[in-house]
Design a protein around this motif. Structure first.
Motif, PDB file in Angstrom:
ATOM      1  N   ALA A   1       0.829  -1.210   0.000  1.00  0.00           N
ATOM      2  CA  ALA A   1       0.000   0.000   0.000  1.00  0.00           C
ATOM      3  C   ALA A   1       0.860   1.256   0.000  1.00  0.00           C
ATOM      4  O   ALA A   1       0.549   2.243  -0.685  1.00  0.00           O
ATOM      5  CB  ALA A   1      -0.933  -0.015   1.210  1.00  0.00           C
ATOM      6  N   LEU A   2       1.965   1.232   0.756  1.00  0.00           N
ATOM      7  CA  LEU A   2       2.863   2.381   0.777  1.00  0.00           C
ATOM      8  C   LEU A   2       3.502   2.603  -0.596  1.00  0.00           C
ATOM      9  O   LEU A   2       3.685   3.759  -1.024  1.00  0.00           O
ATOM     10  CB  LEU A   2       3.954   2.176   1.825  1.00  0.00           C
ATOM     11  N   ARG A   3       3.816   1.542  -1.270  1.00  0.00           N
ATOM     12  CA  ARG A   3       4.399   1.681  -2.612  1.00  0.00           C
ATOM     13  C   ARG A   3       3.367   2.274  -3.569  1.00  0.00           C
ATOM     14  O   ARG A   3       3.684   3.142  -4.388  1.00  0.00           O
ATOM     15  CB  ARG A   3       4.902   0.334  -3.124  1.00  0.00           C
TER      16      ARG A   3
ATOM     17  N   ARG B   1       3.401   8.509  -4.013  1.00  0.00           N
ATOM     18  CA  ARG B   1       3.307   9.897  -4.458  1.00  0.00           C
ATOM     19  C   ARG B   1       2.183  10.640  -3.750  1.00  0.00           C
ATOM     20  O   ARG B   1       2.330  11.817  -3.405  1.00  0.00           O
ATOM     21  CB  ARG B   1       3.082   9.951  -5.969  1.00  0.00           C
ATOM     22  N   LEU B   2       1.067   9.976  -3.542  1.00  0.00           N
ATOM     23  CA  LEU B   2      -0.100  10.631  -2.952  1.00  0.00           C
ATOM     24  C   LEU B   2       0.044  10.832  -1.449  1.00  0.00           C
ATOM     25  O   LEU B   2      -0.303  11.893  -0.910  1.00  0.00           O
ATOM     26  CB  LEU B   2      -1.348   9.795  -3.251  1.00  0.00           C
ATOM     27  N   LEU B   3       0.576   9.831  -0.754  1.00  0.00           N
ATOM     28  CA  LEU B   3       0.642   9.881   0.708  1.00  0.00           C
ATOM     29  C   LEU B   3       1.475  11.057   1.227  1.00  0.00           C
ATOM     30  O   LEU B   3       1.028  11.770   2.137  1.00  0.00           O
ATOM     31  CB  LEU B   3       1.185   8.551   1.234  1.00  0.00           C
TER      32      LEU B   3
ATOM     33  N   TRP C   1      -0.691  14.335   1.122  1.00  0.00           N
ATOM     34  CA  TRP C   1      -1.755  14.565   2.100  1.00  0.00           C
ATOM     35  C   TRP C   1      -1.246  14.572   3.532  1.00  0.00           C
ATOM     36  O   TRP C   1      -1.964  14.996   4.440  1.00  0.00           O
ATOM     37  CB  TRP C   1      -2.929  13.621   1.891  1.00  0.00           C
ATOM     38  N   VAL C   2       0.011  14.178   3.738  1.00  0.00           N
ATOM     39  CA  VAL C   2       0.622  14.347   5.058  1.00  0.00           C
ATOM     40  C   VAL C   2       1.257  15.736   5.176  1.00  0.00           C
ATOM     41  O   VAL C   2       1.126  16.405   6.205  1.00  0.00           O
ATOM     42  CB  VAL C   2       1.674  13.246   5.313  1.00  0.00           C
ATOM     43  N   LEU C   3       1.920  16.190   4.114  1.00  0.00           N
ATOM     44  CA  LEU C   3       2.644  17.461   4.183  1.00  0.00           C
ATOM     45  C   LEU C   3       1.726  18.670   4.069  1.00  0.00           C
ATOM     46  O   LEU C   3       1.895  19.654   4.797  1.00  0.00           O
ATOM     47  CB  LEU C   3       3.703  17.513   3.071  1.00  0.00           C
ATOM     48  N   PHE C   4       0.746  18.616   3.165  1.00  0.00           N
ATOM     49  CA  PHE C   4      -0.052  19.817   2.911  1.00  0.00           C
ATOM     50  C   PHE C   4      -0.800  20.304   4.149  1.00  0.00           C
ATOM     51  O   PHE C   4      -0.719  21.490   4.495  1.00  0.00           O
ATOM     52  CB  PHE C   4      -1.027  19.568   1.757  1.00  0.00           C
TER      53      PHE C   4
ATOM     54  N   LEU D   1      -4.220  12.443 -13.026  1.00  0.00           N
ATOM     55  CA  LEU D   1      -4.174  13.634 -12.173  1.00  0.00           C
ATOM     56  C   LEU D   1      -5.529  14.288 -12.029  1.00  0.00           C
ATOM     57  O   LEU D   1      -5.617  15.410 -11.516  1.00  0.00           O
ATOM     58  CB  LEU D   1      -3.171  14.649 -12.744  1.00  0.00           C
ATOM     59  N   ALA D   2      -6.594  13.620 -12.456  1.00  0.00           N
ATOM     60  CA  ALA D   2      -7.917  14.253 -12.461  1.00  0.00           C
ATOM     61  C   ALA D   2      -8.359  14.667 -11.062  1.00  0.00           C
ATOM     62  O   ALA D   2      -8.981  15.724 -10.879  1.00  0.00           O
ATOM     63  CB  ALA D   2      -8.945  13.312 -13.083  1.00  0.00           C
ATOM     64  N   ALA D   3      -8.029  13.856 -10.055  1.00  0.00           N
ATOM     65  CA  ALA D   3      -8.430  14.195  -8.686  1.00  0.00           C
ATOM     66  C   ALA D   3      -7.715  15.436  -8.166  1.00  0.00           C
ATOM     67  O   ALA D   3      -8.104  15.989  -7.131  1.00  0.00           O
ATOM     68  CB  ALA D   3      -8.162  13.014  -7.754  1.00  0.00           C
TER      69      ALA D   3
END
Length: 536
Positions: free
Chosen positions: A14-16, A20-22, A25-28, A461-463
């Motif tokens: 799941a981490l792999r 890119r996404l994880l 949403w942790v940093l922003f 990248l639609a989301a």
């Protein structure tokens, strides 16, 4: 108790997949509060200025509903309160992440393949919860360290970090329960989002009632979002809330595991209704099929907009009387947010902007239904029939534009009706408030066009349209309230909308936004015609 067999490997998998996404949403969310620190230091550098800001915001119902209750005027208290919507964002991301790594995987058939190996039945659920809850904890710690680096007290900063973490933990477990209930990943997301919306509404009603001395303040305790706010960072922290949230997370996880053991793979406890053997005439066209797919959310959200509009319009006059008692400096802040009209007009401007953002989120979601149909394999057999891509895409795009239009029209009508009946001047107030709602549509349509353009050109990248909406929201709400530079304010799409009902309408920005929407839709159609389908 040992973890289910295979949990560790599934966590790594799941981490792999989310590598890119994880981090985003942790940093922003962790990087948003420092902008509030800088804005408050720049716009309200003295204790007196912050006290005036407190007096203004304390009686602003829109702020209370959005950010929660405000109790003090110290820098830490103001920053923590102004970040009050971030726990809702973290909760939404958490529940969607858990559903994505459980029910979406199951729907795509990948869980069945993995389950044929030496993996426990509940390993995917455990892996999704471990990854999501760990990410929430990392987010909380990172947010605390960032605030400490800004010179805020360590104890309050740590409490703020746990505020984000506990919201994410509880709603990750709620997402796990919803994944067992729904008949599909879409219905599971619908159930979880409804629970989140209900929690936000209960917290808002409870906080507003407590602020006005009403008897419904206890409703906030029914909401996990309310629990997170009651950690009270920088105001005498209530650490026992963390234990309450952990207990709720453990209990909900146990419920999810029990429900998972009871249902068949591929089915939810709420079984999907069996359709008729022969399709009705209304399903013989792409537009008819799109109506069938969108009608539930279209009807329910339009009705929800109308109901909320009746409530907000009914209290507009009393909110205006309350705001009139604020200081001149406080009223100047209100004017920066809500335009040149009366305090009631400024309140209505804030409400219209907030619901325009909600409508824009609906528009993006409706436009991205195309991506869900494509990635789910349902578009391919449809396009194998005598249906071209443009007809198929256009049928969904109709509802991405029509749904928000109906929602904002219903909201404006209901708000204007309630406000007009309250003031006794329905003939004047209803058209003014309705116009204030309808004028938001070009900005809302722009986000529908943006989502459609990304779907056609860069479907992976639609989301990202949601991220652009979030940035526009933050710049619009924070910038106007804290007096940021005009060029920063202009980065928000909603800053180009006339501030009705207090301001004179301007046609040019509305025409430009509408033209940009048309251009984005044409770009999306061009990209869709040229790219391969399906595109993973």
């Amino acid at each position: 108790m040992n973890a289910p067999t295979g949990t560790g490997r599934l966590v790594r998998f799941a981490l792999r997949r989310d590598r890119r996404l994880l981090p985003l949403w942790v940093l922003f969310p962790a990087l948003v509060p420092p902008t509030f620190v800088a804005a408050f230091n720049g716009g309200y550098p003295t204790a007196q200025a912050r006290q005036e800001y407190l007096e203004t915001s304390l009686h602003n119902t829109a702020f209370t509903v959005t950010y929660g209750p405000l109790h003090g005027s110290s820098l830490g208290e103001l920053v923590s309160w102004r970040s009050g919507f971030i726990p809702v964002m973290v909760a939404l991301i958490s529940l969607l992440t858990v559903i994505r790594h459980t029910r979406t995987e199951e729907e795509a058939g990948r869980r069945e393949l993995i389950g044929s190996t030496a993996v426990s039945r509940h390993a995917d659920l455990a892996a999704a919860l471990v990854m999501t809850c760990t990410a929430c904890l990392v987010l909380g710690v990172l947010s605390a360290l960032v605030l400490i680096g800004q010179g805020l007290p360590a104890t309050g900063s740590l409490a703020y970090g746990f505020e984000l973490a506990v919201a994410g933990w509880v709603f990750a477990a709620i997402g796990a329960v919803a994944a067992q209930l729904g008949s599909s990943a879409g219905s599971a997301r619908g159930i979880a989002v409804v629970v989140l919306g209900t929690a936000f509404l209960l917290r808002g009603i409870g906080d507003v009632s407590a602020l006005s001395g009403g008897r419904w303040g206890w409703l906030s305790w029914l909401s996990p979002i309310g629990w997170a706010h009651r950690l009270r960072p920088f105001e005498g922290e209530h650490w026992w809330i963390v234990a309450l949230a952990v207990c709720a997370t453990v209990a909900l996880t146990a419920v999810a595991v029990a429900l998972s053991a009871r249902r068949d793979l591929g089915n939810g406890l709420f079984a999907a209704r069996v359709g008729p053997a022969v399709a009705p005439p209304g399903l013989r066209s792409p537009l008819g099929l799109a109506w069938r797919l969108h009608r539930g959310s279209l009807i329910s959200r339009t009705a929800g907009f109308a109901v909320v509009g009746l409530g907000l319009g009914g209290i507009a006059e009393s909110i205006g009387e309350l705001m009139n008692n604020s200081s001149p400096a406080a009223r100047e802040v209100l004017a920066r947010v809500g335009g040149p009209g009366t305090v009631v007009d400024q309140y209505l401007v804030g409400m219209m902007t907030m619901f325009a953002v909600i409508a824009a989120g609906y528009a993006i979601q409706a436009a991205l239904r195309l991506r869900a149909e494509e990635s789910g394999g349902r578009a391919e057999p449809l396009l194998a029939a005598p249906v071209d891509r443009l007809r198929w895409a256009g049928s969904h795009l109709v509802f991405a534009l029509l749904g928000p239009t109906l929602g904002l029209t219903a909201f404006g009508t209901a708000t204007g009706l309630a406000h007009g009946l309250n003031t006794g001047d329905l003939g004047r107030d209803l058209p003014r408030v309705l116009a204030a709602a309808v004028v938001q549509l070009p900005a809302v349509w722009l986000f529908a066009g943006l989502a459609f353009a990304l779907f056609g050109l860069l479907p992976r990248l639609a989301a990202g349209a949601f991220a652009i909406l979030l940035v526009s929201l933050l710049l619009g709400w924070v910038g106007g309230e804290l007096g940021l530079s005009q060029w920063v304010l202009d980065l928000s799409v909603f800053n180009h909308i006339p501030q009705l009902p207090g301001e004179e309408p301007a046609v040019l920005p509305l025409a430009v936004l509408t033209a940009l929407t048309a251009a984005l839709i044409l770009l999306g159609l061009y990209g869709l015609r040229r790219r391969d389908m399906p595109s993973g």
